[in-house]
Design a protein around this motif. Structure first.
Motif, PDB file in Angstrom:
ATOM      1  N   VAL A   1      11.769   2.897 -15.969  1.00  0.00           N
ATOM      2  CA  VAL A   1      10.732   3.514 -15.145  1.00  0.00           C
ATOM      3  C   VAL A   1      11.077   3.286 -13.671  1.00  0.00           C
ATOM      4  N   PRO A   2      11.187   4.337 -12.870  1.00  0.00           N
ATOM      5  CA  PRO A   2      11.611   4.155 -11.480  1.00  0.00           C
ATOM      6  C   PRO A   2      10.538   3.511 -10.604  1.00  0.00           C
ATOM      7  N   VAL A   3      10.984   2.603  -9.745  1.00  0.00           N
ATOM      8  CA  VAL A   3      10.119   2.007  -8.725  1.00  0.00           C
ATOM      9  C   VAL A   3      10.310   2.820  -7.447  1.00  0.00           C
ATOM     10  N   CYS A   4       9.222   3.367  -6.926  1.00  0.00           N
ATOM     11  CA  CYS A   4       9.286   4.349  -5.843  1.00  0.00           C
ATOM     12  C   CYS A   4       8.588   3.826  -4.598  1.00  0.00           C
ATOM     13  N   ILE A   5       9.121   4.196  -3.435  1.00  0.00           N
ATOM     14  CA  ILE A   5       8.550   3.774  -2.159  1.00  0.00           C
ATOM     15  C   ILE A   5       8.995   4.766  -1.089  1.00  0.00           C
ATOM     16  N   GLY A   6       8.456   4.637   0.116  1.00  0.00           N
ATOM     17  CA  GLY A   6       8.845   5.514   1.206  1.00  0.00           C
ATOM     18  C   GLY A   6      10.246   5.211   1.714  1.00  0.00           C
TER      19      GLY A   6
ATOM     20  N   SER B   1       5.390 -12.881   0.251  1.00  0.00           N
ATOM     21  CA  SER B   1       5.199 -11.464  -0.089  1.00  0.00           C
ATOM     22  C   SER B   1       6.349 -10.616   0.416  1.00  0.00           C
ATOM     23  N   LEU B   2       6.684 -10.750   1.670  1.00  0.00           N
ATOM     24  CA  LEU B   2       7.717  -9.899   2.246  1.00  0.00           C
ATOM     25  C   LEU B   2       9.081 -10.161   1.624  1.00  0.00           C
ATOM     26  N   GLN B   3       9.386 -11.410   1.335  1.00  0.00           N
ATOM     27  CA  GLN B   3      10.700 -11.710   0.766  1.00  0.00           C
ATOM     28  C   GLN B   3      10.859 -11.123  -0.639  1.00  0.00           C
ATOM     29  N   VAL B   4       9.759 -10.963  -1.356  1.00  0.00           N
ATOM     30  CA  VAL B   4       9.783 -10.331  -2.674  1.00  0.00           C
ATOM     31  C   VAL B   4       9.678  -8.813  -2.556  1.00  0.00           C
ATOM     32  N   ASN B   5       8.790  -8.352  -1.696  1.00  0.00           N
ATOM     33  CA  ASN B   5       8.436  -6.932  -1.698  1.00  0.00           C
ATOM     34  C   ASN B   5       9.490  -6.039  -1.068  1.00  0.00           C
ATOM     35  N   ILE B   6      10.264  -6.551  -0.116  1.00  0.00           N
ATOM     36  CA  ILE B   6      11.323  -5.717   0.442  1.00  0.00           C
ATOM     37  C   ILE B   6      12.472  -5.539  -0.546  1.00  0.00           C
ATOM     38  N   ARG B   7      12.429  -6.291  -1.640  1.00  0.00           N
ATOM     39  CA  ARG B   7      13.420  -6.143  -2.708  1.00  0.00           C
ATOM     40  C   ARG B   7      12.771  -5.635  -3.999  1.00  0.00           C
ATOM     41  N   ALA B   8      11.662  -4.907  -3.850  1.00  0.00           N
ATOM     42  CA  ALA B   8      11.018  -4.219  -4.977  1.00  0.00           C
ATOM     43  C   ALA B   8      10.537  -5.172  -6.058  1.00  0.00           C
ATOM     44  N   GLY B   9      10.194  -6.406  -5.680  1.00  0.00           N
ATOM     45  CA  GLY B   9       9.669  -7.352  -6.647  1.00  0.00           C
ATOM     46  C   GLY B   9      10.671  -8.347  -7.179  1.00  0.00           C
TER      47      GLY B   9
ATOM     48  N   THR C   1      23.330  -6.578   1.855  1.00  0.00           N
ATOM     49  CA  THR C   1      23.861  -5.919   0.653  1.00  0.00           C
ATOM     50  C   THR C   1      22.920  -6.085  -0.534  1.00  0.00           C
ATOM     51  N   LEU C   2      22.012  -7.041  -0.465  1.00  0.00           N
ATOM     52  CA  LEU C   2      21.044  -7.229  -1.540  1.00  0.00           C
ATOM     53  C   LEU C   2      20.024  -6.097  -1.598  1.00  0.00           C
ATOM     54  N   PHE C   3      19.998  -5.263  -0.560  1.00  0.00           N
ATOM     55  CA  PHE C   3      19.056  -4.146  -0.542  1.00  0.00           C
ATOM     56  C   PHE C   3      19.660  -2.866  -1.120  1.00  0.00           C
ATOM     57  N   ASN C   4      20.937  -2.903  -1.469  1.00  0.00           N
ATOM     58  CA  ASN C   4      21.569  -1.688  -2.002  1.00  0.00           C
ATOM     59  C   ASN C   4      20.868  -1.242  -3.281  1.00  0.00           C
ATOM     60  N   ASP C   5      20.293  -0.045  -3.227  1.00  0.00           N
ATOM     61  CA  ASP C   5      19.619   0.528  -4.408  1.00  0.00           C
ATOM     62  C   ASP C   5      18.571  -0.416  -4.993  1.00  0.00           C
ATOM     63  N   THR C   6      17.885  -1.160  -4.132  1.00  0.00           N
ATOM     64  CA  THR C   6      16.836  -2.057  -4.609  1.00  0.00           C
ATOM     65  C   THR C   6      15.722  -1.272  -5.279  1.00  0.00           C
ATOM     66  N   PHE C   7      15.276  -0.218  -4.608  1.00  0.00           N
ATOM     67  CA  PHE C   7      14.291   0.688  -5.189  1.00  0.00           C
ATOM     68  C   PHE C   7      15.041   1.827  -5.874  1.00  0.00           C
ATOM     69  N   ASP C   8      14.341   2.530  -6.741  1.00  0.00           N
ATOM     70  CA  ASP C   8      14.972   3.614  -7.492  1.00  0.00           C
ATOM     71  C   ASP C   8      14.809   4.962  -6.809  1.00  0.00           C
ATOM     72  N   VAL C   9      13.685   5.161  -6.130  1.00  0.00           N
ATOM     73  CA  VAL C   9      13.392   6.427  -5.469  1.00  0.00           C
ATOM     74  C   VAL C   9      12.832   6.139  -4.087  1.00  0.00           C
ATOM     75  N   TYR C  10      13.369   6.862  -3.088  1.00  0.00           N
ATOM     76  CA  TYR C  10      12.923   6.721  -1.700  1.00  0.00           C
ATOM     77  C   TYR C  10      12.324   8.053  -1.266  1.00  0.00           C
ATOM     78  N   PHE C  11      10.990   8.120  -1.235  1.00  0.00           N
ATOM     79  CA  PHE C  11      10.310   9.369  -0.941  1.00  0.00           C
ATOM     80  C   PHE C  11      10.262   9.656   0.558  1.00  0.00           C
ATOM     81  N   LYS C  12      10.346  10.943   0.885  1.00  0.00           N
ATOM     82  CA  LYS C  12      10.124  11.420   2.251  1.00  0.00           C
ATOM     83  C   LYS C  12       8.801  12.170   2.311  1.00  0.00           C
ATOM     84  N   ASP C  13       8.320  12.383   3.520  1.00  0.00           N
ATOM     85  CA  ASP C  13       7.058  13.080   3.722  1.00  0.00           C
ATOM     86  C   ASP C  13       7.097  14.466   3.083  1.00  0.00           C
ATOM     87  N   ASP C  14       5.994  14.823   2.435  1.00  0.00           N
ATOM     88  CA  ASP C  14       5.791  16.146   1.827  1.00  0.00           C
ATOM     89  C   ASP C  14       6.660  16.402   0.595  1.00  0.00           C
TER      90      ASP C  14
END
Length: 324
Positions: free
Chosen positions: A124-129, A291-299, A148-161
């Motif tokens: 299931v993809p984890v999605c964020i802006g 919170s930030l140390q976990v959340n910027i890496r999608a949990g 480099t730990l942020f590479n593809d951390t989230f699965d989907v990066y949404f843009k406006d609209d």
């Protein structure tokens, strides 16, 4: 159109590992109108956070918005009681979760996104802006995180609209910066999931003083929400009731009439002066650093040391030369 629109169904089989039993929603909203899903709202009291399970009744496809992990700050203990209850609810209802949707990188609770993803089979993809990358760059410096730990951390990066579908229901993504630069809202028919871009009328608005936050952007995002049709429903990310029971939803019309910070007729200068002065008086959220140390890496938790221990970093500000 987002690539999610053609994503396959993910097989998810109920199991018995959630021994605490299904959580009971704090609020249930059904039959809200055409292309508008059923909404099951779960309130996490420790951080005053709403997690939403959004369901297309026809297909039973679902999205989970802003999931939470339980974190006891004094002991450093992380648990999954809240998440397990909601996952058991999902299994009891035999829902098929298609998306885990984050409204932003939260600074007041730890996201349960990775735990949900793993519990649901890992697909299931984890999605964020898409502007989460700006937030990651900012806090990588604060917490000395290898980028480099942020590479593809989230699965989907949404843009406006951007648009995607949940079963037969379309969803529109709204970029709502101000509280944070990556902040999104999700619009399913009449139902709008606002995160921290606006609160209940007697609470008003969220702070805009975090790195990358901007009070003028917040005002504009709130105005964008208030320009939606008057019968649209705003589902908020938190509630801090002054003298009432917790609530999760309010109409656009009611916000226009009653929001104590941006009701109809409030100009930008008045709002920005108030919000800036108010933010200057606020302390940091209790769970800001974990919170930030976990959340910027999608949990995902910080990397363990060679003994398997995991630590959160807390930047220290001192005028005394005591290090060494």
């Amino acid at each position: 159109m987002s690539t999610l629109a053609s994503s396959p169904h993910y097989p998810q089989q109920p199991d018995s590992k959630f021994t605490s039993g299904p959580a009971v929603p704090s609020r249930v909203h059904v039959e809200l109108g055409k292309n508008t899903p059923s909404v099951y709202s779960f309130f996490e009291q420790a951080t005053s956070t709403w997690t939403y399970v959004v369901v297309d009744p026809a297909s039973k496809e679902a999205a989970v918005i802003d999931p939470v992990l339980d974190y006891d700050h004094p002991s450093g203990k992380i648990s999954t009681e809240t998440a397990d209850g909601i996952l058991a609810f999902i299994q009891e209802k035999r829902l098929v979760v298609r998306y885990i949707l984050e409204t932003h990188a939260h600074a007041d609770h730890l996201t349960g996104a990775q735990y949900y993803k793993r519990s649901l089979g890992g697909n299931v993809p984890v999605c964020i802006g898409s502007r989460i990358k700006q937030v990651q760059q900012t806090f990588a410096r604060v917490y000395d995180v290898d980028s480099t730990l942020f590479n593809d951390t989230f699965d989907v990066y949404f843009k406006d609209d951007e648009h995607f579908t949940l079963g037969g229901m379309p969803c529109k993504v709204m970029h709502l910066p101000g509280h944070t630069p990556d902040h999104l809202g999700y619009v399913f028919g009449r139902a709008v999931f606002t995160g921290d871009s606006i609160f209940m009328p007697d609470v008003g608005s969220a702070r805009a003083d975090f790195p990358g936050g901007n009070v003028k952007d917040l005002y504009n995002s709130m105005q964008r929400l208030l320009s939606l049709p008057s019968d649209h429903l705003l589902f908020v990310g938190h509630d801090y009731p002054p003298d009432r029971d917790v609530e999760d939803v309010v109409t656009i019309e009611d916000q226009r009439r009653r929001n104590k910070h941006v009701k109809a007729g409030t100009d930008e200068a008045t709002f920005t002066a108030f919000r800036s002065a108010r933010d200057a008086q606020l302390g940091a959220p209790k769970l800001l650093h974990p919170s930030l140390q976990v959340n910027i890496r999608a949990g995902k938790l910080p990397l363990a040391d060679k003994e398997g221990r995991v630590f959160f970093k807390v930047p220290v500000r001192a005028t005394l030369a005591l290090s060494g």
